[in-house]
Design a protein around this motif. Structure first.
Motif, PDB file in Angstrom:
ATOM      1  N   ASP A 108       0.619  -1.319   0.179  1.00  0.00           N
ATOM      2  CA  ASP A 108      -0.093  -0.133  -0.038  1.00  0.00           C
ATOM      3  C   ASP A 108       0.831   1.319   0.214  1.00  0.00           C
ATOM      4  OD1 ASP A 108      -2.517  -1.482   2.049  1.00  0.00           O
ATOM      5  OD2 ASP A 108      -2.143  -1.318  -0.112  1.00  0.00           O
ATOM      6  N   SER A 112       0.569   4.121  -2.973  1.00  0.00           N
ATOM      7  CA  SER A 112       0.192   5.397  -2.774  1.00  0.00           C
ATOM      8  C   SER A 112       1.305   6.200  -3.118  1.00  0.00           C
ATOM      9  CB  SER A 112       0.105   5.565  -1.319  1.00  0.00           C
ATOM     10  OG  SER A 112      -1.210   4.525  -0.657  1.00  0.00           O
ATOM     11  N   ARG A 136      -7.726  -7.209  -1.998  1.00  0.00           N
ATOM     12  CA  ARG A 136      -7.846  -5.902  -2.234  1.00  0.00           C
ATOM     13  C   ARG A 136      -8.807  -5.607  -3.557  1.00  0.00           C
ATOM     14  NH1 ARG A 136      -6.042  -5.146   1.936  1.00  0.00           N
ATOM     15  NH2 ARG A 136      -4.353  -3.515   2.603  1.00  0.00           N
TER      16      ARG A 136
END
Length: 550
Positions: A108, A112, A136
């Motif tokens: 993640d 990001s 996810r």
């Protein structure tokens, strides 16, 4: 026929020649510019459009190449990260907490960070056949990727443009049982934004390696490709191939704008030509009258000169070639008058010279006989001093007259000055001393006669004038310096100011014929030779004579 035309033209008055020739010259641009202005303007417009397009396509290709390379580097950054790639090939064996930690701490933050670095990235999706399915929303089965209409089984890294969407597909590190892919969705308009900032008369498209159009943009309504008729309106094509991907950018340039601009320039050119013709005719008429008036005035003066009126003044204040010609004729007339005067004066000098030569042939015999008689009388009366002076005086005049010759050896010139100084020494009762420094190698060299005495006489007459003058000293030297003879006369007298030094060489009243010596040397040997004076008040004076050695 040609000879007849030349004869008729030569018989025309000069003013009419100017009018006719200038009018013909003015008409030629009308014919030529009328034929060439349109084509030249059209050519220039097309050249400018092409130059603008080349600059634009270079800029667009560089920017698009930069963007492609930037996204490629982002992919490499993610793929080469061992921790990130390890998430997809790790065997979790239902250890969901470990999986959760890897997503939280590794995957993640990486996703990001990448999306934060580039706002044009719309989505990052992963396709896998491993254990991560359902963890996810952006992790999908590999089968969905294979069902995409644009997927053709490629491996590695691949760029796909489909239905105005751009995908960067990157194969991730896989193990024997799992295959993993990452798909980055990039904003279509943002990626090709530089190609949309073009002129209204440029059509652009981008094709991929398979020569399929992946982007098409223009302002005239063309969407996919150009028809045959449309290609005629876009005669110039420029293409650039991207370095980091097999795409090619094509620019098609329209000629309609160049045609309109060329017609506008053509109309303006015709108007300016006809207006210039009217103004030119008026100016030619005015200028021709002015030119011919000056020529007639000069001709009248030259006619007067032809009638032996040499005192007429021919002069012009103009700075042009005609003014220079007028002043040149005036200077030539002044030179003619000057030469006439010089010839007249030279004739008088010649007569005087012949007279002086005749006198010089008579006087020396009488002078030598008289001096010999005086010497005989002095010896009879045992007057040794008088006999010495008479003998020295005879020697002095014998070297002075030099049998009428104007050149002597340096040795004879030194003997002459020694005789002169001996006489001056006796008459002044020994109030000065003389030293000589003579190079024996130059004693037999010939120089013009009578150049030392005026300088030495000037040193005695004007240098040793103080009432308390003592220890007066004169040094005479002659040496060879750089193929030149340097004869120097120096004294320790009262010296001279700068004004007196200048006057000594510029006027005949400066001192005992020094100017005459300088003028004779320059006349005989040239302006590179002559006298140089160095003097300080109350210190002394040095005069250097420079002569050539040949």
């Amino acid at each position: 026929m040609i000879n007849l035309i030349k004869k008729k033209f030569n018989d025309i008055k000069f003013r009419n020649k100017l009018l006719l020739s200038h009018l013909l010259i003015a008409l030629i641009p009308i014919i030529l510019l009328g034929l060439l202005s349109f084509f030249q303007s059209y050519k220039i417009q097309m050249k400018e459009l092409k130059s603008e397009a080349e600059s634009s396509i270079n800029q667009a290709s560089n920017i698009l190449d930069y963007k492609i390379n930037r996204y490629n580097m982002l992919c490499e950054f993610m793929v080469l990260d061992r921790d990130f790639s390890g998430v997809f090939i790790k065997d979790y064996e239902n250890k969901y907490f470990n999986m959760y930690l890897d997503f939280r701490d590794i995957m993640d933050p990486m996703v990001s960070q990448i999306k934060f670095m580039d706002d044009d990235i719309e989505e990052i999706t992963f396709y896998t056949s491993g254990d991560l399915l359902g963890i996810r929303g952006n992790i999908l089965p590999l089968s969905e990727l294979k069902n995409k209409p644009w997927y053709d089984g490629f491996r590695g890294r691949h760029w796909v443009v489909y239905d105005e969407k751009v995908y960067l597909v990157q194969e991730l590190i896989s193990n024997l049982k799992d295959s993993n892919f990452m798909v980055i969705s990039i904003n279509y308009e943002s990626l090709f934004s530089e190609t949309a900032k073009l002129s209204d008369y440029i059509f652009v498209n981008i094709i991929n390696q398979k020569e399929n159009i992946i982007y098409s943009e223009n302002r005239l309504g063309f969407n996919e490709s150009l028809t045959q008729d449309e290609f005629s309106e876009y005669p110039i094509k420029i293409e650039r191939k991207l370095d980091n991907i097999g795409w090619t950018i094509n620019y098609f340039i329209s000629n309609s704008n160049a045609y309109v601009n060329a017609m506008t320039i053509f109309k303006i050119t015709l108007f300016v030509i006809f207006l210039s013709l009217i103004i030119t005719f008026f100016l030619i008429y005015v200028f021709s009258n002015n030119f011919t008036r000056r020529i007639i005035r000069l001709k009248d003066k030259v006619d007067k000169v032809e009638q032996n009126n040499l005192d007429i003044m021919i002069q012009s204040t103009s700075k042009d070639e005609f003014g220079e010609l007028t002043n040149g004729i005036g200077r030539m007339l002044e030179r003619i008058n000057s030469l006439i005067l010089q010839v007249y004066q030279a004739e008088i000098s010649k007569k005087e010279s012949e007279y002086n030569k005749l006198i010089s042939q008579i006087n020396p015999h009488f002078l030598y006989n008289t001096l010999s008689f005086i010497n005989w009388r002095a010896l009879n009366k045992k007057d040794i001093e008088t006999s010495y002076m008479v003998t020295t005086l005879g020697k002095f005049y014998r070297t002075t007259l030099n049998k009428g010759k104007n050149k002597v050896t340096i040795e004879t010139e030194i003997e002459h000055i020694k005789a002169y100084l001996d006489l001056q020494y006796v008459m002044s009762e020994g109030r000065f001393e003389v030293d000589y420094s003579i190079d024996n190698h130059i004693l037999k060299h010939y120089i013009i006669h009578f150049i030392l005495q005026p300088i030495v006489e000037n040193a005695i007459k004007h240098g040793f004038v103080g009432p308390d003058s003592q220890d007066n000293h004169i040094i005479i030297s002659a040496h060879m310096v750089n193929d030149e003879i340097k004869i120097m006369v120096s004294d320790n007298g009262v010296g001279m100011s700068i004004q007196q030094q200048t006057q000594l060489l510029s006027t005949d009243h400066g001192g005992c014929g020094v100017k005459n010596v300088n003028d004779r040397i320059k006349l005989y040997y040239g302006n590179n030779y002559g006298l140089e004076i160095e003097s300080q008040v109350n210190v002394g004076t040095k005069v250097v004579i420079t002569l050539p050695f040949f």
